[in-house]
Design a protein around this motif. Structure first.
Motif: not given
Length: 407
Positions: A330, A332-333, A337, A340, A382, A384, A388, A391, A395, A397
């Motif tokens: 994982t 952090r963004l 995003l 989805n 990434i 998704r 989903a 985000l 956060e 992901c």
């Protein structure tokens, strides 16, 4: 046929994969990365005798329990040339690392803890204890010990151990054989001159590298034009080569010029499924031709590589008894995003680290499945999942690593 979720498609593919049972006996020089097919027993005891762990003097510990003991040096024991006599009271033998400890001695005095006197005499300057600096016989392993188990992936440490156990060759499982068929009138091999409506066929080389990295042997059957007879001939070549997996690149859909699926069906393929709820890579074909797995990857380069990671890599790991590399983690963004849709997305992205040392991920703006330049610059994908939610930046992901990242 409805779109299959990625996890279900992976499970269905792997449920039919049976690890290869064929065994080869290979020289130690050829065993790196291979998987042991049988337990490996030591053929001798190591060390085969009590050996000195240091350069110094072999002696009786009771004769040097206190500093200041004076001993007479009566001989020498070197690696490959042991001392044949017996160490008696008040005696010592000059000894070197790896040499046999002579009979009668039960400790080794370090050479820096001995003061040389006139003649063959030494004086101890440090107390010696029983067994000091001696590697006892069988400390590493004993004859008959199973030191390497079946299923072990052989690396440089295990090759060294096998050699020490007196094995010149090892029983290993045969590698999976992967035949790759690239299809399409539009393809030209790298180094060639494409015509007005042609492109360079690049997928073969990435898929071949992916297959070799997981321990497979690759049979490149080249580029086959959109011609049923030529595709049929390529299938026959793959079967003659006893391929465990046939990978096709492009042409597995059902358009007027997509002949791969229908030609394989005519050759006897049982189609398990095709069309996966993923982006990129929806037109994936999975089937079997007798005992041979058939994996039809999309023609778009990025789609082909992503499907290779998700389906070919775990399939070959299962067939070849190899541990499947866990690429998921994982991060952090770096930017928000959006939510989805029903297909699982794999977004090309780059990594960095924030001041706290945490992984930070940022997707590329363009995600067209033909753009290999961006894919080559990406550190990860990434992931998704279907439906989903959106985000926010910051956060966590899930991401799928393409290669190790130092940062």
């Amino acid at each position: 046929m409805s779109l299959l979720p990625v996890e279900e498609a992976q499970a269905r593919l792997l449920s039919t994969a049976r690890p290869i049972v064929d065994v080869e006996h290979l020289s130690l020089h050829d065993c790196d990365g291979r998987v042991l097919a049988d337990d490996l027993e030591a053929r001798l005891t190591q060390p085969p005798f009590d050996a000195s762990a240091m350069d110094g003097y072999a002696l009786k510990a009771v004769n040097a329990a206190e500093p200041g003991a004076v001993l007479r040096v009566v001989g020498e024991s070197a690696a490959g040339h042991g001392f044949a006599g017996l160490v008696g009271e008040g005696e010592a033998v000059r000894i070197f690392t790896g040499a046999p400890v002579p009979a009668g001695a039960d400790a080794v005095l370090l050479q820096e803890d001995a003061e040389k006197l006139d003649g063959d005499l030494i004086r101890t300057t440090f107390p010696v204890t029983l067994g000091r600096h001696i590697r006892p016989r069988g400390q590493d392993f004993r004859q008959g010990d199973v030191a390497l188990n079946a299923g072990t992936v052989v690396d440089f440490t295990r090759i060294t151990l096998a050699a020490a156990m007196n094995h010149a060759s090892l029983p290993v499982y045969r590698r999976p054989r992967v035949a790759i068929i690239a299809t399409g009138d539009e393809l030209v091999s790298p180094g060639g001159q494409p015509g007005p409506s042609q492109i360079i066929g690049s997928n073969t080389f990435g898929i071949a590298a992916l297959a070799r990295a997981i321990g497979a042997d690759v049979i490149d059957l080249g580029i086959v034009t959109d011609d049923r007879a030529k595709i049929t001939h390529a299938i026959a070549q793959a079967q003659m080569a006893r391929a465990d997996v046939v990978v096709t690149l492009g042409g597995a859909s059902v358009g007027d010029h997509d002949l791969v699926q229908s030609t394989f069906l005519a050759a006897g393929m049982r189609l398990d499924f095709w069309k996966i709820a993923m982006r990129p890579g929806k037109p994936l074909m999975v089937g079997s031709l007798g005992s041979t797995h058939v994996l039809g990857l999309p023609g778009n380069p990025v789609s082909s590589m992503v499907c290779g990671l998700l389906f070919l890599e775990p399939l070959l790991a299962r067939l070849g008894h190899q541990p499947y590399p866990d690429r998921m983690t994982t991060a952090r963004l770096a930017a928000p995003l959006a939510a989805n849709d029903r297909r699982q997305d794999y977004l090309r992205a780059r990594l960095s680290r924030n001041p706290a040392g945490e992984l930070r991920v940022e997707s590329f703006g363009k995600q067209d499945s033909s753009m290999m330049n961006i894919f080559a610059q990406s550190d990860c994908l990434i992931v998704r999942p279907p439906y989903a939610p959106a985000l926010d930046a910051g956060e966590f992901c899930p991401i799928l690593m393409l290669r190790p990242f130092i940062g």
